[in-house]
Write an enzyme that holds these catalytic residues in place. Structure first.
Site, PDB file in Angstrom:
ATOM      1  N   ASP A  91      29.986 -13.955 -22.469  1.00  0.00           N
ATOM      2  CA  ASP A  91      28.648 -14.494 -22.758  1.00  0.00           C
ATOM      3  C   ASP A  91      28.079 -15.138 -21.491  1.00  0.00           C
ATOM      4  O   ASP A  91      27.468 -16.207 -21.522  1.00  0.00           O
ATOM      5  CB  ASP A  91      28.691 -15.501 -23.914  1.00  0.00           C
ATOM      6  CG  ASP A  91      27.283 -15.783 -24.462  1.00  0.00           C
ATOM      7  OD1 ASP A  91      26.387 -14.967 -24.210  1.00  0.00           O
ATOM      8  OD2 ASP A  91      27.096 -16.823 -25.117  1.00  0.00           O
ATOM      9  N   HIS A 102      23.045 -11.765 -33.739  1.00  0.00           N
ATOM     10  CA  HIS A 102      23.268 -13.204 -33.565  1.00  0.00           C
ATOM     11  C   HIS A 102      22.908 -13.844 -34.889  1.00  0.00           C
ATOM     12  O   HIS A 102      21.732 -13.853 -35.261  1.00  0.00           O
ATOM     13  CB  HIS A 102      22.355 -13.781 -32.480  1.00  0.00           C
ATOM     14  CG  HIS A 102      22.836 -13.509 -31.108  1.00  0.00           C
ATOM     15  ND1 HIS A 102      23.712 -14.343 -30.460  1.00  0.00           N
ATOM     16  CD2 HIS A 102      22.577 -12.491 -30.269  1.00  0.00           C
ATOM     17  CE1 HIS A 102      23.970 -13.850 -29.264  1.00  0.00           C
ATOM     18  NE2 HIS A 102      23.297 -12.732 -29.114  1.00  0.00           N
ATOM     19  N   LEU A 149      23.025 -10.074 -16.729  1.00  0.00           N
ATOM     20  CA  LEU A 149      23.032  -9.856 -15.281  1.00  0.00           C
ATOM     21  C   LEU A 149      21.694 -10.246 -14.683  1.00  0.00           C
ATOM     22  O   LEU A 149      21.535 -10.256 -13.477  1.00  0.00           O
ATOM     23  CB  LEU A 149      23.361  -8.390 -14.993  1.00  0.00           C
ATOM     24  CG  LEU A 149      24.617  -7.874 -15.723  1.00  0.00           C
ATOM     25  CD1 LEU A 149      24.816  -6.395 -15.465  1.00  0.00           C
ATOM     26  CD2 LEU A 149      25.851  -8.654 -15.300  1.00  0.00           C
ATOM     27  N   ARG A 150      20.730 -10.566 -15.562  1.00  0.00           N
ATOM     28  CA  ARG A 150      19.411 -11.116 -15.179  1.00  0.00           C
ATOM     29  C   ARG A 150      18.490 -10.118 -14.503  1.00  0.00           C
ATOM     30  O   ARG A 150      17.441 -10.512 -13.998  1.00  0.00           O
ATOM     31  CB  ARG A 150      19.573 -12.340 -14.264  1.00  0.00           C
ATOM     32  CG  ARG A 150      20.384 -13.474 -14.869  1.00  0.00           C
ATOM     33  CD  ARG A 150      19.830 -13.970 -16.180  1.00  0.00           C
ATOM     34  NE  ARG A 150      20.454 -15.226 -16.579  1.00  0.00           N
ATOM     35  CZ  ARG A 150      20.311 -15.738 -17.806  1.00  0.00           C
ATOM     36  NH1 ARG A 150      19.585 -15.113 -18.726  1.00  0.00           N
ATOM     37  NH2 ARG A 150      20.887 -16.882 -18.112  1.00  0.00           N
ATOM     38  N   HIS A 155      22.450 -19.121 -14.098  1.00  0.00           N
ATOM     39  CA  HIS A 155      21.151 -19.753 -13.877  1.00  0.00           C
ATOM     40  C   HIS A 155      21.049 -20.249 -12.444  1.00  0.00           C
ATOM     41  O   HIS A 155      22.064 -20.584 -11.824  1.00  0.00           O
ATOM     42  CB  HIS A 155      20.985 -20.976 -14.785  1.00  0.00           C
ATOM     43  CG  HIS A 155      20.704 -20.650 -16.215  1.00  0.00           C
ATOM     44  ND1 HIS A 155      19.546 -20.020 -16.610  1.00  0.00           N
ATOM     45  CD2 HIS A 155      21.421 -20.858 -17.344  1.00  0.00           C
ATOM     46  CE1 HIS A 155      19.560 -19.873 -17.937  1.00  0.00           C
ATOM     47  NE2 HIS A 155      20.693 -20.354 -18.408  1.00  0.00           N
TER      48      HIS A 155
END
Lengths: 325, 437
Positions: free
Chosen positions: B313, B187, B71-72, B317
């Site tokens: 995912d 990951h 969600l930045r 941007h």
């Protein structure tokens, strides 16, 4: 897909020259023929033609280069264009100015052609996608992706010595993985009809699934050179040793260096090429580099004609077509 | 369209798909005081609806649970905010989101976890869960205070994309997390083998001269982690698988009784490295889009249950992040609004049965996160997604709600669109299609 035709205008004329991949045989032959017509100019007293008079060509180099930049500059000047050389060291782009910023600034100066060298693959495509519609982009080397004018210089040199492409065996020796020259050569050779393209290197310097490019892969130099008509040696970058791709220059020369003995495995009239600059004693022995089979200096002199050809062809593209948007 | 007081809602005539309760048939859903009170063809006694949603011809399923969306916020508000992305989630039928710890500052203290949860509460469009950092500042070296992170609401721990200094630290991190009953989300990527690779190592990397990320970067890491898990007996969750081989390895591990689970992003089930074309930076994603064979392996893994969840995912941007030569662009795709429609393609193509698909988007990820969500069980929170499975639409930048417009799926046609989203019993999204007609 639109982007495949990014290089062509709506009349299928060359608009940008970004890669040899995907261009038709006729177009590659036209580049060679046009270059042939320019070679005579090089021998005239007055070495200029007015094809690009009033045009401004920008050499935009993000990576150091002397020879490529110089021949582009000479080519532009012989076509009567104004030339602007801009060297942007990698450090400058790290200071926050993006490639797009640089591009916009230059566009504001009303340039007509960008000759671009950049350390990242895809940089020339990126610029071609984002530049103004009247601008042509010539790729002078982008990362490990393409160096199409160098490849065409090599095709030109081969044609001068070997009339027909469709009977040739051509071996490319060295760091295929990181070589933009090799990629562009492979596409050009295969489009021009060369039936046997070989790449020779240890596995660490061969890209994944290399055979998908239509080449035969050899790890043994003797086997790979057997009966070939053309040998293209690639330059070995020193950093390949520090990244554990090779043990030493010494061993590389022993296994993959071109010597007179190795040369004897090829056809008697084999020609030896190298895009330069040569690491003597690493890629090849001086006796081969300066020997009777070597056409390395001819490659250099053909550079100007090929670049004049591509510049004049792209400047003739239809201004009102071919843009994506 | 939504009111602030809790009301009684009658969702009428839709086909309920609630895999946790084995329901896939036409039923009405009755909501009261923010909870589901009945899924039945008859209204409960004394139920007087304040509003009725006509769901005829629509699918009514639990609100989607997205195991991973960035969600930045905090730290990268120029890309997106919790408010902007939870609004996008609402339009996509997603009512629970799990946010990984690589915010700035990272979620390695209770304060950051609390900040995110509070901001999400303010937006009131989705419940945002957090994963805590496994190591402080994700440095791969110093363990975070996982006990406190759990107390602050973190539903698991992860080191996001950051590598561990060595395998001993990975072992200790997994053991310490297990002591707090926290699931470790990993990951699987060997950073040395990745070697700055930005596309799948194969024909495309070779053709474009881009540094390749080999499948072995994933499989070597998976086998290392599996060997560790076998030794120390902890649970682990593999995030965003990308290779067919890793799916096989995890299937075998599950068969031998290891407590390992896995998820995949929706775009990995559809896109391949071929989509990179000529340096399409919107296809720059980590792990990279891989081969067609890998994609088929991931789909098979989903079908067999080796992979139990599909996530977005989501990585929004700003435009500049994608405007550069390929390798210099930031990886990630803005995917909240394509999670369901892209996944529904698997049903339309016959790859997976609808209930199984909905399960992998709802109660299975909820189980993996250990949260109460993803079902329409009476008594549960009324988080509900209603979509029209026949409705055709096109993804366009003027209708995309996420602040991130970085998607290679722009202008794609989809079949199936969310028409209503209920969150905690409130109608927080309704598709404005009546105006269009």
């Amino acid at each position: 897909m639109k982007q495949q035709h990014l290089q062509l205008d709506n009349n299928k004329r060359l608009r940008h020259f970004l890669t040899t991949e995907g261009l038709k045989r006729d177009l590659l032959v036209e580049i060679l023929d046009t270059a042939e017509s320019f070679t005579s100019i090089t021998h005239q007293q007055v070495k200029k033609v007015p094809l690009l008079r009033g045009k401004t060509v920008v050499n935009l180099f993000f990576e150091a280069s002397t020879r490529t930049r110089t021949t582009f500059e000479l080519a532009a000047k012989r076509l009567s264009a104004d030339v602007l050389n801009i060297n942007v060291p990698a450090s400058a782009t790290n200071k926050g100015e993006t490639l797009l910023d640089t591009l916009r600034n230059l566009e504001a100066m009303h340039c007509d052609m960008f000759v671009v060298r950049h350390q990242n693959s895809g940089a020339a495509h990126f610029i071609a996608q984002h530049c103004a519609p009247h601008v042509s982009v010539l790729n002078a080397g982008d990362g490990s992706h393409a160096h199409p004018t160098q490849a065409m210089i090599d095709m030109f040199t081969i044609r001068r010595h070997k009339q027909e492409f469709h009977t040739l065996s051509v071996a490319i020796v060295g760091d295929i993985l990181h070589s933009r020259v090799a990629r562009s050569q492979i596409h050009a050779l295969s489009t021009l009809g060369v039936p046997d393209i070989r790449v020779i290197a240890p596995r660490t310097l061969i890209p994944a699934e290399a055979s998908s490019l239509g080449v035969h892969v050899y790890h043994d130099l003797d086997q790979g050179l057997d009966g070939v008509d053309v040998i293209i040696m690639l330059r070995l970058q020193r950093e390949r040793m520090s990244s554990a791709l090779l043990p030493s220059e010494h061993e590389y020369f022993k296994l993959y260096g071109l010597t007179k003995e190795k040369l004897a495995l090829a056809k008697p009239d084999v020609i030896v090429m190298h895009p330069g600059p040569i690491n003597r004693g690493v890629e090849m022995d001086s006796s081969v580099a300066d020997g009777e089979h070597s056409v390395i200096l001819q490659q250099v002199s053909h550079g100007i004609s090929i670049r004049m050809a591509v510049m004049s062809m792209t400047m003739q593209h239809d201004l009102h077509s071919g843009q994506d948007t | 369209m939504s009111s602030n007081h809790l009301q009684r809602i009658h969702i009428r005539g839709g086909t309920v798909v609630d895999p946790a309760n084995n329901i896939k048939e036409q039923r009405d859903v009755f909501v009261s005081d923010g909870k589901i009170i009945a899924v039945s063809n008859e209204a409960p006694k004394d139920f007087n609806a304040d509003s009725v949603i006509d769901a005829t011809g629509h699918i009514v399923c639990p609100g989607l649970v997205d195991m991973c969306a960035r969600l930045r916020e905090p730290g990268q508000e120029s890309k997106a905010t919790i408010a902007s992305e939870t609004a996008a989630a609402a339009a996509a039928g997603i009512t629970s989101i799990c946010c990984p710890p690589d915010t700035n500052p990272v979620i390695d203290t209770p304060a950051v976890a609390t900040l995110i949860q509070d901001k999400a509460k303010d937006s009131g469009k989705a419940y945002v869960y957090t994963l805590g950092a496994l190591t402080q500042e994700l440095d791969g070296e110093r363990l975070s205070e996982m006990g406190s992170l759990k107390a602050a609401g973190c539903v698991g721990v992860s080191n996001a994309y950051s590598p561990f200094k060595n395998t001993l630290i990975l072992r200790h991190a997994m053991e310490y997390a297990a002591s707090h009953d926290l699931v470790v989300h990993l990951h699987a990527e060997d950073t040395h083998l990745r070697n700055n690779g930005c596309v799948h190592e194969g024909q495309i990397s070779t053709r474009l001269g881009l540094a390749g990320n080999p499948s072995a970067a994933e499989t070597v890491a998976v086998s290392q982690i599996l060997a560790l898990i076998e030794q120390i007996g902890v649970k682990a969750h593999f995030c965003r698988l990308s290779t067919a081989r890793a799916v096989q390895m995890i299937a075998r591990a599950q068969y031998t009784g290891l407590q390992v689970t896995a998820d995949v992003s929706a775009h990995q089930l559809h896109l391949t490295d071929m989509d990179v074309g000529y340096f399409n930076s919107n296809c720059h994603v980590s792990p990279p889009l891989r081969s067609l064979r890998d994609r088929e392996g991931l789909r098979a893994g989903l079908n067999k249950g080796t992979i139990s969840a599909i996530c977005s995912d989501h990585q929004p941007h700003e435009a500049d992040a994608k405007l550069a030569p390929f390798a210099l662009t930031e990886p990630g795709i803005s995917t909240l609004e394509t999670l369901l429609p892209l996944s529904l393609r698997l049903v339309n193509e016959g790859t997976i049965e609808l209930s199984a698909l909905i399960a992998s988007l709802t109660h299975k990820p909820a189980q993996l996160l250990g949260i109460e969500a993803g079902t329409l069980t009476p008594g549960a929170q009324a988080d509900i997604c209603i979509y029209d499975p026949e409705r055709e639409w096109q993804l366009d930048s003027d209708t995309l709600r996420s602040q991130g417009h970085n998607t290679p799926m722009m202008h794609w046609q989809f079949t199936g669109q969310v028409t209503h989203t209920l969150f905690r019993g409130q109608l927080i999204f309704q598709l404005d299609y009546l105006n269009e007609q």
